[in-house]
Design a protein around this motif. Structure first.
Motif, PDB file in Angstrom:
ATOM      1  N   GLU A  87       0.838  -1.200   0.000  1.00 15.35           N
ATOM      2  CA  GLU A  87       0.000   0.000   0.000  1.00 15.35           C
ATOM      3  C   GLU A  87       0.874   1.252   0.000  1.00 15.35           C
ATOM      4  O   GLU A  87       0.654   2.186  -0.789  1.00 15.35           O
ATOM      5  CB  GLU A  87      -0.901  -0.027   1.230  1.00 15.35           C
ATOM      6  CG  GLU A  87      -1.808   1.157   1.374  1.00 15.35           C
ATOM      7  CD  GLU A  87      -2.649   1.043   2.638  1.00 15.35           C
ATOM      8  OE1 GLU A  87      -3.878   1.158   2.513  1.00 15.35           O
ATOM      9  OE2 GLU A  87      -2.083   0.847   3.735  1.00 15.35           O
ATOM     10  N   GLN A 143      -2.883   8.620 -10.481  1.00 13.73           N
ATOM     11  CA  GLN A 143      -3.946   8.661  -9.488  1.00 13.73           C
ATOM     12  C   GLN A 143      -3.940   7.362  -8.683  1.00 13.73           C
ATOM     13  O   GLN A 143      -3.806   6.280  -9.257  1.00 13.73           O
ATOM     14  CB  GLN A 143      -5.311   8.824 -10.171  1.00 13.73           C
ATOM     15  CG  GLN A 143      -5.517  10.192 -10.780  1.00 13.73           C
ATOM     16  CD  GLN A 143      -5.514  11.290  -9.715  1.00 13.73           C
ATOM     17  OE1 GLN A 143      -6.168  11.189  -8.691  1.00 13.73           O
ATOM     18  NE2 GLN A 143      -4.730  12.332  -9.971  1.00 13.73           N
ATOM     19  N   ASP A 180      -5.163   4.036  -6.728  1.00 12.74           N
ATOM     20  CA  ASP A 180      -6.258   3.090  -6.990  1.00 12.74           C
ATOM     21  C   ASP A 180      -7.433   3.347  -6.047  1.00 12.74           C
ATOM     22  O   ASP A 180      -8.585   3.147  -6.410  1.00 12.74           O
ATOM     23  CB  ASP A 180      -5.786   1.651  -6.829  1.00 12.74           C
ATOM     24  CG  ASP A 180      -4.768   1.242  -7.889  1.00 12.74           C
ATOM     25  OD1 ASP A 180      -4.705   1.908  -8.949  1.00 12.74           O
ATOM     26  OD2 ASP A 180      -4.046   0.264  -7.647  1.00 12.74           O
ATOM     27  N   ILE A 181      -7.143   3.766  -4.829  1.00 17.59           N
ATOM     28  CA  ILE A 181      -8.167   4.063  -3.828  1.00 17.59           C
ATOM     29  C   ILE A 181      -8.195   5.573  -3.633  1.00 17.59           C
ATOM     30  O   ILE A 181      -7.170   6.193  -3.355  1.00 17.59           O
ATOM     31  CB  ILE A 181      -7.853   3.364  -2.480  1.00 17.59           C
ATOM     32  CG1 ILE A 181      -7.652   1.867  -2.668  1.00 17.59           C
ATOM     33  CG2 ILE A 181      -8.931   3.654  -1.451  1.00 17.59           C
ATOM     34  CD1 ILE A 181      -8.839   1.134  -3.236  1.00 17.59           C
ATOM     35  N   THR A 182      -9.383   6.158  -3.761  1.00 22.00           N
ATOM     36  CA  THR A 182      -9.515   7.608  -3.665  1.00 22.00           C
ATOM     37  C   THR A 182      -9.936   8.039  -2.266  1.00 22.00           C
ATOM     38  O   THR A 182     -10.404   7.201  -1.470  1.00 22.00           O
ATOM     39  CB  THR A 182     -10.584   8.100  -4.666  1.00 22.00           C
ATOM     40  OG1 THR A 182     -11.869   7.624  -4.229  1.00 22.00           O
ATOM     41  CG2 THR A 182     -10.301   7.606  -6.076  1.00 22.00           C
ATOM     42  N   LEU A 221     -12.585   9.561  -1.618  1.00 16.02           N
ATOM     43  CA  LEU A 221     -14.012   9.245  -1.540  1.00 16.02           C
ATOM     44  C   LEU A 221     -14.220   7.790  -1.122  1.00 16.02           C
ATOM     45  O   LEU A 221     -15.130   7.484  -0.346  1.00 16.02           O
ATOM     46  CB  LEU A 221     -14.697   9.519  -2.883  1.00 16.02           C
ATOM     47  CG  LEU A 221     -16.208   9.297  -2.911  1.00 16.02           C
ATOM     48  CD1 LEU A 221     -16.925  10.161  -1.874  1.00 16.02           C
ATOM     49  CD2 LEU A 221     -16.757   9.564  -4.310  1.00 16.02           C
ATOM     50  N   ASP A 222     -13.364   6.879  -1.611  1.00 13.71           N
ATOM     51  CA  ASP A 222     -13.439   5.480  -1.185  1.00 13.71           C
ATOM     52  C   ASP A 222     -13.242   5.369   0.325  1.00 13.71           C
ATOM     53  O   ASP A 222     -13.942   4.614   1.006  1.00 13.71           O
ATOM     54  CB  ASP A 222     -12.379   4.634  -1.900  1.00 13.71           C
ATOM     55  CG  ASP A 222     -12.594   4.534  -3.390  1.00 13.71           C
ATOM     56  OD1 ASP A 222     -13.754   4.524  -3.839  1.00 13.71           O
ATOM     57  OD2 ASP A 222     -11.577   4.450  -4.116  1.00 13.71           O
ATOM     58  N   GLY A 223     -12.276   6.123   0.854  1.00  9.96           N
ATOM     59  CA  GLY A 223     -12.032   6.118   2.294  1.00  9.96           C
ATOM     60  C   GLY A 223     -13.228   6.643   3.072  1.00  9.96           C
ATOM     61  O   GLY A 223     -13.610   6.077   4.101  1.00  9.96           O
ATOM     62  N   LYS A 254     -16.372   6.598   2.118  1.00  7.68           N
ATOM     63  CA  LYS A 254     -17.451   5.607   2.044  1.00  7.68           C
ATOM     64  C   LYS A 254     -17.193   4.458   3.025  1.00  7.68           C
ATOM     65  O   LYS A 254     -18.124   3.952   3.648  1.00  7.68           O
ATOM     66  CB  LYS A 254     -17.607   5.076   0.617  1.00  7.68           C
ATOM     67  CG  LYS A 254     -18.123   6.115  -0.357  1.00  7.68           C
ATOM     68  CD  LYS A 254     -19.503   6.594   0.045  1.00  7.68           C
ATOM     69  CE  LYS A 254     -20.051   7.609  -0.916  1.00  7.68           C
ATOM     70  NZ  LYS A 254     -21.337   8.144  -0.494  1.00  7.68           N
ATOM     71  N   ALA A 255     -15.931   4.048   3.165  1.00  7.82           N
ATOM     72  CA  ALA A 255     -15.601   2.975   4.113  1.00  7.82           C
ATOM     73  C   ALA A 255     -15.941   3.405   5.543  1.00  7.82           C
ATOM     74  O   ALA A 255     -16.486   2.616   6.327  1.00  7.82           O
ATOM     75  CB  ALA A 255     -14.123   2.608   4.002  1.00  7.82           C
ATOM     76  N   GLU A 280     -18.214   5.673   6.365  1.00  6.87           N
ATOM     77  CA  GLU A 280     -19.677   5.720   6.452  1.00  6.87           C
ATOM     78  C   GLU A 280     -20.260   4.327   6.683  1.00  6.87           C
ATOM     79  O   GLU A 280     -21.202   4.167   7.457  1.00  6.87           O
ATOM     80  CB  GLU A 280     -20.263   6.334   5.174  1.00  6.87           C
ATOM     81  CG  GLU A 280     -20.040   7.822   5.059  1.00  6.87           C
ATOM     82  CD  GLU A 280     -20.543   8.398   3.745  1.00  6.87           C
ATOM     83  OE1 GLU A 280     -20.909   7.636   2.825  1.00  6.87           O
ATOM     84  OE2 GLU A 280     -20.571   9.641   3.631  1.00  6.87           O
TER      85      GLU A 280
END
Length: 101
Positions: free
Chosen positions: A57, A70, A72-74, A76-78, A80-81, A83
């Motif tokens: 990572e 960019q 792979d994990i944005t 926004l992904d973090g 959402k996780a 949430e």
């Protein structure tokens, strides 16, 4: 199993152990007490991961910084996780399903 991550668990009892590892070609194994060759204690498995997922990572993140790629994990992904985790805790507290927007 996805990438370097996977599931592994050991269930031990008086008669032996049940071992599951997503990294194995035959993921489920039963080790009866007799197969421990009379040794006292619990078998300690070695890590099936050659390279730490945390190292991979960090390596990916540094590569993105160096190349301008960019990740792979944005962010926004973090978000959402987080949430999902908060919704799970709320569901546990209330005993009811929680719908995510």
């Amino acid at each position: 199993r996805h990438g370097a991550f996977g599931a592994k668990y050991d269930i031990s009892g008086d008669a032996g152990a049940i071992v599951y590892s997503a990294w194995e070609t035959q993921p489920l194994r039963v080790d009866l007490r007799e197969t421990f060759e009379g040794k006292v204690g619990v078998q300690v498995p070695s890590s099936p991961v050659l390279i730490s997922p945390y190292y991979l990572e960090l390596e990916h993140f540094l590569n993105c910084l160096e190349t301008g790629r960019q990740p792979d994990i944005t962010p926004l992904d973090g978000l959402k996780a987080v949430e999902i985790g908060v919704a799970a805790l709320k569901s546990i507290e209330t005993g009811k399903p929680v719908t995510l927007a």
